[in-house]
Motif scaffolding. Structure first.
Motif, PDB file in Angstrom:
ATOM      1  N   GLU A   1       0.839  -1.209   0.000  1.00  0.00           N
ATOM      2  CA  GLU A   1       0.000   0.000   0.000  1.00  0.00           C
ATOM      3  C   GLU A   1       0.871   1.255   0.000  1.00  0.00           C
ATOM      4  N   ASP A   2       1.960   1.176   0.779  1.00  0.00           N
ATOM      5  CA  ASP A   2       2.864   2.332   0.838  1.00  0.00           C
ATOM      6  C   ASP A   2       3.417   2.647  -0.546  1.00  0.00           C
TER       7      ASP A   2
ATOM      8  N   GLU B   1       0.804   4.361  -2.571  1.00  0.00           N
ATOM      9  CA  GLU B   1       0.605   5.738  -2.099  1.00  0.00           C
ATOM     10  C   GLU B   1       1.697   6.645  -2.668  1.00  0.00           C
TER      11      GLU B   1
ATOM     12  N   THR C   1       1.121   7.385  -6.282  1.00  0.00           N
ATOM     13  CA  THR C   1       0.156   8.452  -6.545  1.00  0.00           C
ATOM     14  C   THR C   1       0.794   9.820  -6.338  1.00  0.00           C
ATOM     15  N   ARG C   2       1.591   9.917  -5.283  1.00  0.00           N
ATOM     16  CA  ARG C   2       2.224  11.224  -5.020  1.00  0.00           C
ATOM     17  C   ARG C   2       3.093  11.666  -6.199  1.00  0.00           C
TER      18      ARG C   2
END
Ligand code: PEP
Ligand code: MG
Length: 726
Positions: A262-263, A266, A269-270
């Protein structure tokens, strides 16, 4: 158990019972037993002595072994039965209230997931194999007509999974953009971590360190650069790197390591957001562009170079959202509310937008394209026929005339309005100009634009509505954060809350009218008499100021929009204060029916024909006429042939609509006498639901030989798929 295509038939899809091999078994009729009962009733069934129930049949999943305690919950998504969740209990003991509650909750949540997953699966197939099947995805009708063009993704980078592949034209530039995005995110993370050092607990801060470390790791960066060198553009290369690395973690046994997947996403996306800012302006628009996106906005439409936009496909929205209103005004077919279109897969493909049936076809076959090209030729011929009525007076059989005005907002529809022989402009939505900018326009800029508009139509009247932002029209440079924007600071509320902005607009308007005197001002979203009084006072003050400054100015006629239910009941007081009333049926229907106009789940194109809405309009007309104040209607209803017909019957004084609707509405006006229209309106006002009204009016239109001129307005919901039939 999932329902199958055949009614009453169920397929065992997954089972935790003793016989998993029963998966795939089909049952129906008596053989379906209690699960069939749950499906038929569409309600929860809980039984202690199941075997004694007349509908009991030995369940497939237990291999026919009899269990006594049964619980079945239907899996329903927006009224559609998708399947049944069945639980048997081997030991004879009741399901207790917590268990029942758990199953009901699980079924409700599961239904949504199943619906989305199965639709996404079907649509995925369609996108890849659609050419064979001529299959379509069903949405809801937003603007009619048919278009064939190239799908152009809006904001293709908004989520990592929907980033399309694109050939990198300049590999060096893609590499540089990627490196810059990584550096920017690293800097952002370091800054956030430092800023929050004293506020966040250590474990949360450590997360920042993990991100910084991951981004600094050679593999993420090097893998992406290798992919860019392989020819993909930076966002596509980054998408592949992220999904490959995240999958490695996803497969790990250890829950801690697994959550690192998940990290990585994330982080993905950033970086994507950073990359996005670098690519925004380089989007190519094909010759025949079909905009496809999650929520296509007015701004998105306006950005497409003139003449290139042929169709709009939007996940969100309905017939009355402002994007649909604009597409209609421009005569561009639009389909909305297709909840499961995997947008990332359609970029660059050929799409057919069938706005009449509210369907889209991805990768259509040659035969399908031929059929639609033929249909488009037919439509052209029809438009040409309708154009012939352009020069005829909008006059009923018994000689009663009904002036028709045009609704406009973008520069591109000004020409359309001039060509459609409108008696003037019945609604100019000034907010569109505000929405297309990145700061409030100053007085001089507004003056120039209003002046040009007034000159373009003089001596014909032009109704200019003051700023109506809020709801689904949010200024990027002045976002209003509200939980319920449609019930918040909208229209006149915004202008009165910001007199400094309102006064600039009023001054520009009054100056533009000097010497021409063909302007009519219109105030939107009035809900209270005091709001109108305040607005009138500010208008008078702007006029006084200009006079004192020695600036040329001219007082305009002033009107008020009735589009909020409270205003319906205040018609007499409002009418006494203004020169005319304009009914905004889009909002009036939304507020009377408590149905968000942008949400296709609760809104249908028939809403404006709802008897409650019709009775409100009838009341407005009667009360305004009692004050000798004329009433026009400027919502989409005025351009809907059935809507126009009932409005004629109720005695409106004028209609204002998208230029694209002129031809058909003129035909309607010329086909009826005012007496017949009045009789139809009286009958419509007596109906109990909107479907009945639509049928009544459609029958009358059909009787007058009208319906062949335009597609029927349909009330369809959901995003089914199907196959083209001629
Ligand atoms: C209406 O509400 O009917 C109307 C004409 O205004 P808008 O669609 O811009 O809200
Ligand atoms: Mg409105």
């Amino acid at each position: 158990y999932m329902t199958s295509a055949e009614a009453g038939q169920y397929v065992l899809k997954a089972s935790d019972a003793a016989r998993p091999e029963a998966t795939g078994q089909i049952c129906s009729g008596a053989q379906a037993g209690l699960l069939g009962l749950v499906g038929e009733r569409r309600e929860l069934v809980v039984l202690d002595n199941a075997t004694t129930h007349p509908r009991y049949a030995p369940p497939a999943e237990t291999g026919g072994q009899a269990f006594d305690t049964f619980l079945g919950v239907p899996l329903i998504y927006y009224n559609e039965l998708l399947g049944v969740l069945v639980c048997w209990r081997q030991v004879s003991a009741r399901f207790d209230k917590d268990e029942v509650s758990f199953c009901v909750t699980l079924a409700a949540q599961l239904a949504k997931v199943i619906y989305e997953a199965s639709n996404a699966g079907v649509v995925f197939e369609l996108v890849h194999n659609g050419a064979e099947a001529n299959a379509y995805i069903q949405g809801v009708q937003a603007a009619t007509g048919v278009a064939i063009g190239t799908a152009t993704l809006l904001d293709p980078l908004a989520n990592l999974e929907s980033v399309p592949n694109r050939q990198a034209e300049d590999i060096g530039a893609q590499e540089a953009a990627f490196r810059a995005a990584v550096l920017a995110v690293q800097a952002e993370l370091v800054a956030s971590s430092e800023r929050l050092a004293n506020v966040l607990p250590n474990e949360v801060r450590e997360l920042f360190d993990v991100y910084i470390m991951l981004l600094g790791s050679d593999s993420l960066v090097a893998d992406t650069l290798a992919r860019i060198r392989g020819g993909n553009w930076a966002p596509g290369a980054w998408r592949d790197t992220i999904s490959e690395h995240a999958r490695v973690f996803d497969r790990m046994e250890d829950p801690y390591l697994r959550s690192r997947g998940e990290d990585i996403r994330e982080l993905g996306t950033r970086v994507l957001v950073q990359l996005q800012s670098g690519f925004e302006d380089s989007r190519p628009y094909p010759e025949r562009c079909i905009l496809v996106g999650d929520a296509v906005s007015i701004q998105d439409i306006a950005l497409v170079p003139a003449g290139r936009l042929v169709g709009v496909v939007s996940h969100q929205g309905s017939a009355f959202s402002h994007t649909a209103v604009l597409a209609n005004a421009l005569g561009i077919p639009a389909v909305m509310s297709l909840s499961s279109l995997p947008v990332g897969l359609v970029e660059g493909t050929t799409i057919v937008v069938d706005g009449d049936e509210a369907r889209i076809y991805v990768n259509p076959s040659r035969a399908l394209l031929d059929a639609f090209e033929q249909q488009m030729d037919g439509q052209k011929a029809l438009s040409a026929e309708l154009m012939k009525s352009r020069d005829l007076p909008a006059q009923m059989v018994d000689g009663v005339r009904l002036p028709l005005f045009a609704n406009i907002g973008l520069d591109s529809d000004i020409d359309l309005a001039r060509n459609c022989e409108a008696e003037g402009v019945g609604l100019y939505r000034t907010e569109y100009q505000f929405l297309l900018r990145d700061a409030f326009p100053i007085e001089e800029e507004q003056y120039q634009s209003y002046r040009q508009l007034l000159e373009g139509f003089a001596p014909r009247p032009v109704t200019i509505r003051t700023l109506d932002v809020g709801g689904d029209k949010i200024l990027s440079y002045f976002p209003l954060e509200e939980d319920n924007p449609f019930l918040g600071i909208r229209g006149i509320r915004f202008s009165l809350a910001h007199p400094e902005i309102f006064m600039i607009q009023l001054r520009a308007l009054l100056r533009a009218n000097a010497g021409l005197e063909n302007m009519q001002i219109l105030f939107p979203m009035i809900a209270k008499v005091s709001e109108l009084d305040e607005a009138l006072e500010l208008l008078a003050r702007a006029h006084r100021e200009l006079m004192e400054e020695g600036q040329p100015t001219a007082k305009p006629k002033v009107g008020v929009m009735i589009e909020v239910p409270s205003a319906v009941f205040l018609t007499k007081a409002l009418a006494a204060r203004v020169d005319y009333i304009s009914v905004g049926t889009n909002d009036l229907a939304q507020y009377i029916l408590a149905a968000d106009r942008t949400n296709a789940r609760v809104t249908t194109p028939n809403d404006t024909l709802h008897p409650a809405v019709l009775n409100a309009i009838d009341m407005i007309i009667r009360d305004a006429h009692a004050q000798s104040t004329p009433v026009s209607v400027c919502g989409e209803m005025a351009g809907d042939p059935a809507g126009a017909l009932v409005l004629l019957g109720m005695g409106v004084d004028a209609l204002s609509m998208s230029p694209a609707s002129f031809g058909r509405v003129k035909l309607v006006i010329r086909a009826f006498t005012s007496k017949r229209a009045r009789a139809l309106a009286d009958e419509a006002l007596e109906q109990e639901d909107e479907k009945q009204v639509r049928d009544l009016l459609n029958d009358a239109l059909e009787g007058a030989g009208m319906l062949r001129h335009w597609p029927r307005v349909e009330d369809r919901a959901g995003s089914d798929v199907g196959t083209f039939t001629e």
